[in-house]
Design a protein around this motif. Structure first.
Motif, PDB file in Angstrom:
ATOM      1  N   MET A 697      39.518  38.676  53.118  1.00 20.94           N
ATOM      2  CA  MET A 697      39.687  39.366  51.846  1.00 20.94           C
ATOM      3  C   MET A 697      40.780  40.428  51.924  1.00 20.94           C
ATOM      4  O   MET A 697      40.772  41.285  52.794  1.00 20.94           O
ATOM      5  CB  MET A 697      38.371  40.016  51.410  1.00 20.94           C
ATOM      6  N   TYR A 774      39.705  36.680  47.078  1.00 21.57           N
ATOM      7  CA  TYR A 774      40.321  36.972  48.366  1.00 21.57           C
ATOM      8  C   TYR A 774      41.715  37.575  48.289  1.00 21.57           C
ATOM      9  O   TYR A 774      42.177  38.196  49.240  1.00 21.57           O
ATOM     10  CB  TYR A 774      40.396  35.692  49.210  1.00 21.57           C
ATOM     11  N   GLN A 778      42.133  30.161  49.414  1.00 15.65           N
ATOM     12  CA  GLN A 778      41.376  30.028  50.656  1.00 15.65           C
ATOM     13  C   GLN A 778      40.656  28.680  50.757  1.00 15.65           C
ATOM     14  O   GLN A 778      39.564  28.602  51.302  1.00 15.65           O
ATOM     15  CB  GLN A 778      40.348  31.172  50.764  1.00 15.65           C
ATOM     16  N   ASN A 794      32.082  36.195  54.469  1.00 12.40           N
ATOM     17  CA  ASN A 794      32.921  36.121  53.277  1.00 12.40           C
ATOM     18  C   ASN A 794      32.119  35.645  52.072  1.00 12.40           C
ATOM     19  O   ASN A 794      31.128  34.922  52.215  1.00 12.40           O
ATOM     20  CB  ASN A 794      34.097  35.160  53.537  1.00 12.40           C
TER      21      ASN A 794
END
Length: 915
Positions: A697, A774, A778, A794
């Motif tokens: 992130m 993020y 991703q 995450n």
């Protein structure tokens, strides 16, 4: 002086305004000083006609000035400006006028500094510097106006004024001169300060610390029905302390006898200006006038009592001066002939201990220091005798010790002992209030002892031999450093004090033994100095090196176990916290990061080893290093708290509170409640919350003023408008994504499955949704083990191109555990019985061409399957990189809005809306 930051520029202003205002007035007003006292110069103002020729007052004790004819005043810089140009820069914002700069340059030259304009600052930086200075003056003027308001309230409250005068040795003149006040806020202090002639803004008032912002954009006064003592510096009020009164509200946060203004805290009190701090001693500006002697007292009213007598006095308003303040104070005290320390005379000897510590610091800098003993009256002597006879209290005792010594006694007896303990104490205010004069106090100064003499006279008569020797040892150590003649005089005092129990020969032999030990210690220090690594003093590496060298000198070999214990203590003293999980996994929180101390994970192991090498120089491959690396986690297991670490998110379901790691360089986390969003320090917060950082992130900054409607518009334009699924499904995706902070409130976390032919836009949809959380796309393919690690650290996992043939048993299990929130337990590698629990906390998104079916129905029943088709594209022209860039630019705003929406939803859940 380097001018690399705002603090250095503030230091520049501090130096140029620390020139004694009396010296400046004498230099610029020759022939116009018509009267002079120890505290004030009365001058003929150069800017208006005056028959009395006394209207311009220069206050040496406050280091300020005021012209009663012109109605203006300020600090030494403004005095120079006033004399040079007839104007005073005050109450403005932005860059300073030329008159201010000319006065500043004049003082800089006197201070031996070049003009600020020659420091190579850009015009923008110089303008900002002057704007910051203007804001600082404005805030301090607001505090001064508040002091005038509270002073007026005191004068309007005869009952309170009588109580103040009866309790303290304060005259009406002192109360008026220092604007001592009463915090009566009944008639609206905020309204008067914002609507008066000065018209201070709410931001300026909040910056003083005397007002706290409310959630409704209002302000609440910090002091409530307390006597308020202002701290004066450079002619302005710069700080305040409030004394409790019989009229102070009887609530938990008002129980303390004294309450100081809150100071700036980046997370808890960001609204308080950083120049509002408790570093200044009460009446510290009197040192700028270079008095021949200075008295240091313990309390603010003690300081006021002596100031009223015309004696130069300062007070830290506590028993000792903080170590951080000495660097500023020592240069000011070097020109003083003698510093007198006069603490409270009380049984607890808290004041005495603080006085001795202060005296030692001053003695190290060759400043002559004396300790003043306040004589006891018959009342105090009688109270102490009764404490001894009735309660057997002969040792040094304070309120805390008293409670232990009287355990088991009746409430009436304890109350009587507490009253006697209070009566047994005398402070400077008590002494002056009892009718003693300046001449009486001057006699006490003349009788004051050196610290060593004071220590000798403090030895208890008739003490047991073991207790006597224990108290005598540090005194003899101090005597051993004196000249031979002074040693002889002091040893005679010692012998007279302790009686015939110890011969003079024994005392001299002890002095020789101390001196011999000191020589050995000096030789060892020289050996250590040659072998030290050159590590920065006070660093962990310096402490570790010191232990290794000490143990080698003492035992012939370095002790790495003791070095590890020293490192543990250093880390703890410097903010580290040590923990271990219920499963026996030790970890530490230090410098805003979590370090796993005994992890099989190679990345975590390297992360921890690199941190230890940076701070200790140790590596785990040498014999000593292996011991060091083994002892530290063992200490964490023995001394650390038992606690499971939190991932990127922690939820207290019972209190409807969510903690979210913003992953930014400031190490901030957001505490989201049904009522507010509070930004706090990760690990260093009152709630004790430590969150893991997300490795994926990008940093987030919470925007408290985020416009919800603007955020909604951006979400529709950037996300909803650029997906190629049916319109209703687009808002379903948006709703699913927006609930990522509420993940712990759901038993099941449905997976989104984006299906469609090649080039249908499903992968693009995954990219833009993951970019929002993020900061960059991703989507990925990864091993099952990596998926579990990813899912624990995450908020979102995007698995791209997942078809039926990729759905292995392990991947299916991973998806089910992520969707249902259950944990997966497996045997720990390399062991026969140990297990590892793997648990995810994330949303899951997959993309694929073919539908998942057959044995995967358990997953499908917990999934939102969304079909993508380019026929649903809203625009003929779509640039993926442009959309992703726009999301990145507006990410702080959108996520801040989602956090605000989360707060609203938490309120709904708390109020039962889900039922």
């Amino acid at each position: 002086m380097s001018m690399g930051g705002t603090d250095n520029v503030r230091e520049y202003y501090r130096l140029v305004t620390e020139i004694d205002i009396g010296d400046v007035a004498r230099a610029l007003l020759p022939g116009r000083i018509t009267q002079e006292t120890g505290q004030r110069l009365m001058c003929d103002c150069p800017n208006h006609q005056s028959q009395s020729r006394l209207s311009l007052h220069v206050m040496l004790d406050k280091q300020g000035w005021y012209c009663f004819g012109c109605g203006v005043g300020g600090d030494v810089l403004q005095l120079v400006e006033f004399i040079q140009t007839g104007s005073v820069t005050a109450g403005q914002s932005g860059p300073m006028p030329d008159s201010h700069r000319q006065a500043r340059d004049y003082l800089a030259k006197k201070a031996g500094l070049p003009p600020l304009s020659r420091y190579g600052l850009s015009q923008e930086r110089l303008a900002q510097t002057e704007a910051d200075r203007a804001f600082e003056l404005r805030v301090k003027d607001a505090l001064t106006s508040l002091a005038r308001l509270y002073h007026a309230r005191l004068k309007e409250s005869p009952e309170v004024l009588d109580w103040l005068k009866s309790k303290y040795a304060l005259s009406e003149e002192t109360i008026d001169d220092l604007l001592i006040g009463y915090a009566d806020n009944a008639s609206g202090a905020v309204a008067q300060l914002t609507g008066g002639e000065d018209g201070f803004s709410k931001r300026e008032l909040a910056a003083t610390g005397a007002f706290r912002p409310t959630s409704q954009d209002g302000l609440t006064p910090f002091f409530e029905r307390r006597i308020v003592f202002p701290y004066w510096s450079r002619g302005r009020v710069v700080f305040m302390i409030g004394r409790k009164t019989p009229w102070t509200p009887d609530v938990g946060w008002e129980q303390g006898k004294y309450k100081k203004l809150p100071v700036h805290d980046e997370h808890q009190r960001p609204y308080v200006a950083d120049f509002i701090n408790n570093a200044l001693l009460f009446n510290e500006d009197c040192l700028l006038a270079r008095p021949g002697k200075v008295i240091i007292t313990e309390g603010v009213t003690d300081c006021l009592a002596l100031m009223q007598l015309g004696l130069p006095t300062v007070s830290p308003v506590t028993v000792r001066i903080r170590a951080a303040d000495w660097e500023r104070l020592i240069p000011k005290l070097r020109g003083v002939e003698t510093v007198y320390i006069c603490q409270d005379n009380e049984l607890s000897q808290a004041g005495l201990k603080g006085a001795l510590q202060t005296a030692r610091t001053l003695a190290e800098h060759k400043i002559d220091t004396r300790l003043v003993t306040l004589p006891l009256s018959e009342t105090q002597i009688s109270a102490r005798q009764e404490l001894t006879e009735r309660f057997s209290l002969t040792a040094s005792v304070g309120p805390k010790e008293l409670a232990k010594l009287l355990a088991g006694r009746s409430a009436q007896e304890i109350q009587a002992a507490e009253a006697l303990l209070a009566t047994a104490k005398i402070d400077v205010n008590d002494y002056i209030a009892a009718g003693h004069t300046r001449e009486d106090f001057e006699r006490l100064l003349a009788e004051a002892s050196t610290p060593i003499e004071f220590g000798v006279r403090s030895l208890p008569e008739g003490a047991e031999e073991e207790e006597r020797n224990r108290l005598l040892e540090p005194i003899l150590g101090e005597i051993s450093e004196q000249s031979p003649l002074e040693q002889a005089r002091l040893l005679k005092l010692v012998q007279e004090r302790i009686g015939g129990g110890v011969s003079m020969a024994t005392l001299k032999e002890q002095i020789r033994a101390i001196q011999k030990d000191r020589k050995v210690e000096f030789r060892n220090e020289k050996k250590k100095a040659k072998r030290m690594s050159g590590a920065m003093p006070g660093s962990c590496r310096a402490r570790v090196d010191e232990v290794l060298i000490d143990t080698e000198l003492e035992n012939g070999a370095p002790d790495y176990t003791l070095a590890a214990e020293a490192a543990y203590d250093w880390f703890t003293a410097n903010g580290a916290q040590f923990f271990h999980t219920l499963q026996g996994e030790p970890f530490m929180y230090f410098d805003n990061a979590i370090y796993w101390m005994d992890s099989p994970d190679r990345g975590r192991k390297r992360h921890y080893a690199a941190m230890l090498y940076k701070h200790t120089g140790m590596v785990p491959i040498s014999n000593g290093g292996r011991t060091f690396f083994e002892v530290l986690p063992s200490l964490a297991m023995i001394r650390g708290q038992v606690r499971d670490h939190f991932s990127w998110l922690h939820t207290d379901v019972a209190s409807y509170t969510v903690y979210f790691n913003l992953n930014n360089p400031e190490h901030e986390i957001a505490k989201i409640t049904p009522d507010e969003i509070q930004i706090m320090k990760n690990g260093g917060n009152e709630d004790g919350i430590i969150l893991d950082g997300s490795r994926k992130m990008k940093p987030l900054k919470f925007l408290p003023d985020a416009d919800l409607e603007e955020a909604d518009r951006l979400l529709v334009d950037l996300l909803v408008g650029n997906m190629t699924c049916p319109q209703g499904d687009r808002f379903l995706i948006l709703s699913w994504l927006s609930c990522f902070l509420l993940i712990d409130f759901a038993g099941t976390r449905p997976m989104t499955r984006f299906e469609g032919s090649a080039g249908s836009g499903k992968t693009t949809a995954s990219k833009i949704t993951s970019t929002l959380l993020y900061g960059e796309p991703q989507h990925k393919k990864a091993t099952d083990a990596a998926n579990y690690t990813d899912g624990s650290q995450n908020p979102l996992i995007v698995l791209d191109n997942i078809e039926v043939k990729q759905m292995t048993e392990d991947l299916t299990t991973f998806m089910l555990t992520s969707i249902t929130g259950i944990a997966k337990e497996k045997r720990k590698s390399g062991t026969d019985s140990e297990t590892i629990t793997e648990r995810t906390k994330c949303l899951l998104n997959t993309t694929g061409i073919e539908p998942l079916c057959g044995e995967l129905s358990e997953i499908l029943s917990r999934s939102f399957v969304i079909n993508f088709d380019l026929a649903n594209q809203a625009s003929d022209c779509f640039l993926e990189s442009e959309v992703i860039s726009a999301i990145q630019q507006n990410r702080d705003l959108i996520i801040s809005a989602i956090m605000k929406r989360t707060s609203h939803v938490l309120a709904m859940i708390r109020d039962g809306a889900q039922k």
